[in-house]
Design a protein around this motif. Structure first.
Motif, PDB file in Angstrom:
ATOM      1  N   ASN A 227      27.550  42.680  40.158  1.00  0.00           N
ATOM      2  CA  ASN A 227      27.362  41.262  40.468  1.00  0.00           C
ATOM      3  C   ASN A 227      28.009  40.912  41.809  1.00  0.00           C
ATOM      4  O   ASN A 227      29.221  40.719  41.891  1.00  0.00           O
ATOM      5  N   SER A 228      27.190  40.834  42.837  1.00  0.00           N
ATOM      6  CA  SER A 228      27.704  40.529  44.175  1.00  0.00           C
ATOM      7  C   SER A 228      28.229  39.102  44.270  1.00  0.00           C
ATOM      8  O   SER A 228      28.997  38.777  45.178  1.00  0.00           O
ATOM      9  N   GLY A 229      27.838  38.247  43.322  1.00  0.00           N
ATOM     10  CA  GLY A 229      28.287  36.860  43.361  1.00  0.00           C
ATOM     11  C   GLY A 229      29.783  36.703  43.185  1.00  0.00           C
ATOM     12  O   GLY A 229      30.348  35.668  43.533  1.00  0.00           O
ATOM     13  N   SER A 230      30.449  37.731  42.656  1.00  0.00           N
ATOM     14  CA  SER A 230      31.895  37.659  42.462  1.00  0.00           C
ATOM     15  C   SER A 230      32.679  38.301  43.594  1.00  0.00           C
ATOM     16  O   SER A 230      33.911  38.301  43.580  1.00  0.00           O
ATOM     17  N   SER A 231      31.995  38.838  44.595  1.00  0.00           N
ATOM     18  CA  SER A 231      32.676  39.606  45.648  1.00  0.00           C
ATOM     19  C   SER A 231      33.660  38.763  46.450  1.00  0.00           C
ATOM     20  O   SER A 231      34.738  39.237  46.822  1.00  0.00           O
ATOM     21  N   GLY A 232      33.321  37.517  46.717  1.00  0.00           N
ATOM     22  CA  GLY A 232      34.228  36.660  47.474  1.00  0.00           C
ATOM     23  C   GLY A 232      35.541  36.444  46.743  1.00  0.00           C
ATOM     24  O   GLY A 232      36.626  36.527  47.342  1.00  0.00           O
ATOM     25  N   ARG A 233      35.463  36.181  45.454  1.00  0.00           N
ATOM     26  CA  ARG A 233      36.676  35.981  44.667  1.00  0.00           C
ATOM     27  C   ARG A 233      37.476  37.277  44.566  1.00  0.00           C
ATOM     28  O   ARG A 233      38.711  37.264  44.636  1.00  0.00           O
ATOM     29  N   ILE A 234      36.807  38.409  44.418  1.00  0.00           N
ATOM     30  CA  ILE A 234      37.495  39.694  44.353  1.00  0.00           C
ATOM     31  C   ILE A 234      38.266  39.950  45.650  1.00  0.00           C
ATOM     32  O   ILE A 234      39.410  40.427  45.629  1.00  0.00           O
ATOM     33  N   ASN A 235      37.669  39.611  46.780  1.00  0.00           N
ATOM     34  CA  ASN A 235      38.359  39.773  48.066  1.00  0.00           C
ATOM     35  C   ASN A 235      39.576  38.864  48.149  1.00  0.00           C
ATOM     36  O   ASN A 235      40.630  39.262  48.670  1.00  0.00           O
ATOM     37  N   GLU A 236      39.448  37.632  47.645  1.00  0.00           N
ATOM     38  CA  GLU A 236      40.580  36.702  47.661  1.00  0.00           C
ATOM     39  C   GLU A 236      41.739  37.227  46.822  1.00  0.00           C
ATOM     40  O   GLU A 236      42.909  36.991  47.152  1.00  0.00           O
ATOM     41  N   LEU A 237      41.426  37.944  45.755  1.00  0.00           N
ATOM     42  CA  LEU A 237      42.456  38.489  44.881  1.00  0.00           C
ATOM     43  C   LEU A 237      43.044  39.789  45.422  1.00  0.00           C
ATOM     44  O   LEU A 237      43.954  40.359  44.815  1.00  0.00           O
ATOM     45  N   ASP A 238      42.520  40.263  46.557  1.00  0.00           N
ATOM     46  CA  ASP A 238      43.046  41.449  47.243  1.00  0.00           C
ATOM     47  C   ASP A 238      43.024  42.666  46.322  1.00  0.00           C
ATOM     48  O   ASP A 238      44.025  43.365  46.146  1.00  0.00           O
ATOM     49  N   VAL A 239      41.859  42.925  45.753  1.00  0.00           N
ATOM     50  CA  VAL A 239      41.700  44.030  44.818  1.00  0.00           C
ATOM     51  C   VAL A 239      41.364  45.315  45.579  1.00  0.00           C
ATOM     52  O   VAL A 239      40.402  45.353  46.345  1.00  0.00           O
ATOM     53  N   SER A 240      42.159  46.358  45.354  1.00  0.00           N
ATOM     54  CA  SER A 240      41.921  47.659  45.975  1.00  0.00           C
ATOM     55  C   SER A 240      41.579  48.732  44.958  1.00  0.00           C
ATOM     56  O   SER A 240      40.879  49.698  45.264  1.00  0.00           O
ATOM     57  N   PHE A 241      42.120  48.597  43.750  1.00  0.00           N
ATOM     58  CA  PHE A 241      41.907  49.573  42.685  1.00  0.00           C
ATOM     59  C   PHE A 241      41.503  48.842  41.405  1.00  0.00           C
ATOM     60  O   PHE A 241      41.867  47.682  41.205  1.00  0.00           O
ATOM     61  N   VAL A 242      40.752  49.553  40.549  1.00  0.00           N
ATOM     62  CA  VAL A 242      40.342  48.977  39.270  1.00  0.00           C
ATOM     63  C   VAL A 242      40.739  49.919  38.152  1.00  0.00           C
ATOM     64  O   VAL A 242      40.881  51.134  38.374  1.00  0.00           O
ATOM     65  N   PRO A 243      40.918  49.377  36.939  1.00  0.00           N
ATOM     66  CA  PRO A 243      40.842  47.956  36.571  1.00  0.00           C
ATOM     67  C   PRO A 243      42.020  47.169  37.130  1.00  0.00           C
ATOM     68  O   PRO A 243      43.158  47.635  37.104  1.00  0.00           O
ATOM     69  N   HIS A 244      41.719  45.983  37.614  1.00  0.00           N
ATOM     70  CA  HIS A 244      42.722  45.107  38.219  1.00  0.00           C
ATOM     71  C   HIS A 244      42.612  43.755  37.514  1.00  0.00           C
ATOM     72  O   HIS A 244      41.596  43.079  37.619  1.00  0.00           O
ATOM     73  N   TYR A 245      43.675  43.384  36.803  1.00  0.00           N
ATOM     74  CA  TYR A 245      43.673  42.120  36.060  1.00  0.00           C
ATOM     75  C   TYR A 245      44.679  41.158  36.675  1.00  0.00           C
ATOM     76  O   TYR A 245      45.828  41.533  36.950  1.00  0.00           O
ATOM     77  N   VAL A 246      44.223  39.939  36.895  1.00  0.00           N
ATOM     78  CA  VAL A 246      45.019  38.917  37.569  1.00  0.00           C
ATOM     79  C   VAL A 246      45.220  37.746  36.614  1.00  0.00           C
ATOM     80  O   VAL A 246      44.261  37.259  36.011  1.00  0.00           O
ATOM     81  N   PHE A 247      46.456  37.303  36.500  1.00  0.00           N
ATOM     82  CA  PHE A 247      46.817  36.258  35.548  1.00  0.00           C
ATOM     83  C   PHE A 247      47.240  35.005  36.297  1.00  0.00           C
ATOM     84  O   PHE A 247      48.140  35.049  37.150  1.00  0.00           O
ATOM     85  N   ASP A 248      46.553  33.897  36.000  1.00  0.00           N
ATOM     86  CA  ASP A 248      46.818  32.606  36.659  1.00  0.00           C
ATOM     87  C   ASP A 248      46.734  32.708  38.172  1.00  0.00           C
ATOM     88  O   ASP A 248      47.548  32.150  38.907  1.00  0.00           O
ATOM     89  N   GLY A 249      45.737  33.430  38.651  1.00  0.00           N
ATOM     90  CA  GLY A 249      45.464  33.462  40.082  1.00  0.00           C
ATOM     91  C   GLY A 249      46.440  34.264  40.911  1.00  0.00           C
ATOM     92  O   GLY A 249      46.425  34.161  42.139  1.00  0.00           O
ATOM     93  N   GLY A 250      47.279  35.068  40.260  1.00  0.00           N
ATOM     94  CA  GLY A 250      48.208  35.897  41.014  1.00  0.00           C
ATOM     95  C   GLY A 250      49.659  35.726  40.629  1.00  0.00           C
ATOM     96  O   GLY A 250      50.536  36.370  41.210  1.00  0.00           O
ATOM     97  N   VAL A 251      49.935  34.873  39.655  1.00  0.00           N
ATOM     98  CA  VAL A 251      51.304  34.761  39.156  1.00  0.00           C
ATOM     99  C   VAL A 251      51.760  36.123  38.628  1.00  0.00           C
ATOM    100  O   VAL A 251      52.892  36.557  38.850  1.00  0.00           O
ATOM    101  N   GLU A 252      50.850  36.815  37.936  1.00  0.00           N
ATOM    102  CA  GLU A 252      51.104  38.158  37.428  1.00  0.00           C
ATOM    103  C   GLU A 252      49.839  38.995  37.647  1.00  0.00           C
ATOM    104  O   GLU A 252      48.726  38.454  37.679  1.00  0.00           O
ATOM    105  N   THR A 253      50.014  40.309  37.798  1.00  0.00           N
ATOM    106  CA  THR A 253      48.877  41.227  37.893  1.00  0.00           C
ATOM    107  C   THR A 253      49.193  42.502  37.109  1.00  0.00           C
ATOM    108  O   THR A 253      50.360  42.802  36.841  1.00  0.00           O
ATOM    109  N   TRP A 254      48.150  43.248  36.786  1.00  0.00           N
ATOM    110  CA  TRP A 254      48.327  44.560  36.182  1.00  0.00           C
ATOM    111  C   TRP A 254      47.154  45.439  36.600  1.00  0.00           C
ATOM    112  O   TRP A 254      46.001  45.067  36.450  1.00  0.00           O
ATOM    113  N   ILE A 255      47.481  46.618  37.146  1.00  0.00           N
ATOM    114  CA  ILE A 255      46.464  47.555  37.622  1.00  0.00           C
ATOM    115  C   ILE A 255      46.524  48.808  36.765  1.00  0.00           C
ATOM    116  O   ILE A 255      47.607  49.347  36.499  1.00  0.00           O
ATOM    117  N   GLY A 256      45.363  49.293  36.344  1.00  0.00           N
ATOM    118  CA  GLY A 256      45.316  50.482  35.513  1.00  0.00           C
ATOM    119  C   GLY A 256      45.184  50.138  34.037  1.00  0.00           C
ATOM    120  O   GLY A 256      45.092  48.960  33.665  1.00  0.00           O
TER     121      GLY A 256
END
Length: 272
Positions: free
Chosen positions: A68-97
């Protein structure tokens, strides 16, 4: 009077039992995945189980980056480099892997539930207006004493995605097509603002979506921090305003959990 007192006593018991009753906001969880990633399959299964449990006041949306290319802008804003990448409350917390699950996710959801947030009330309404055409209305009430500046986003997601993980299971709550609303907002102190947008599946290339499989999801992030301060999701209603009847679904979000009891009790006793 005795009956009313008994009901109110029951309400207090429910509120005390709710693991998230202390929360002032709905936690936003954004998960970024690929269909070719085995670790994403594990992460997706764990998060779906957490979300379905109803144990936390949360709104979850999955971004399947390679579908889904429609989510690419938001993914870039979240600065995602690796997946799975989970973001909580817009970046208050994150977890990768996919290690230390589900605890790594539930710990971060709990942390976000405990944090102080602006006093906002966000509601979203989604209506199936025609084939693959959904109208979205988002209302934001600022109950604080300072103006709120941020960004509003609203999208449509499939409850059970057409896209599969490497385990052959569908992703859940996967955003499909572009954001229907994606704009800067200002909600004055003590004021309410309403925003409307449309999601056109025909233009987006998804003409075969079905009403009962769709959700409307909306959230706002603060201009200063990027943190998500309010989020909500809802079932997609029929044009007359009615969705598929689900007994016990007091807040009409398409699922039955403790939030329905609190919503109903608030309506009855707290002018909610």
């Amino acid at each position: 009077m005795k009956t009313r007192t008994s009901v109110w006593a029951a309400a207090l018991v429910l509120l005390a039992a709710a693991s998230w009753s202390r929360a002032d906001h709905t936690v936003l969880v954004e998960g970024v995945s690929l269909t070719t990633c085995p670790h994403c399959a594990v992460a997706s299964t764990e998060m779906h189980a957490i979300c379905s449990s109803g144990a936390y006041d949360m709104s979850y949306v999955a971004y399947v980056a390679d579908r889904n290319s429609g989510s690419s802008g938001r993914i870039n804003e979240l600065d995602v480099s690796f997946v799975p990448h989970y973001v909580f409350d817009g970046g208050v917390e994150t977890w990768i892997g996919s290690s230390d699950l589900p605890g790594a996710y539930t710990d971060r959801i709990t942390t976000c539930l405990d944090r102080a947030v602006p006093d906002l009330a966000l509601t979203v309404r989604a209506v199936w207006e025609a084939q693959a055409f959904v109208g979205l209305t988002v209302a934001i009430a600022n109950r604080g004493d300072a103006d709120y500046r941020g960004r509003l986003r609203a999208c449509v997601a499939e409850r059970e995605s057409r896209w599969l993980t490497t385990d052959g299971e569908p992703f859940h709550r996967a955003m499909i097509g572009p954001f229907a609303l994606n704009q800067d907002i200002l909600v004055p102190a003590g004021g309410t603002r309403e925003f409307t947008g449309t999601w056109d599946g025909l233009i987006a290339g998804f003409p075969n979506v079905t009403q009962e499989n769709l959700l409307g999801i909306a959230f706002v992030t603060a201009s200063a921090t990027g943190y998500a301060n309010a989020a909500a999701d809802t079932a997609v209603l029929s044009p007359g305003g009615e969705g598929e009847f689900l007994r016990g679904d007091g807040n009409a979000d398409g699922k039955v959990d403790i939030a329905d009891a609190i919503f109903t009790l608030g309506y009855l006793f707290a002018q909610g």
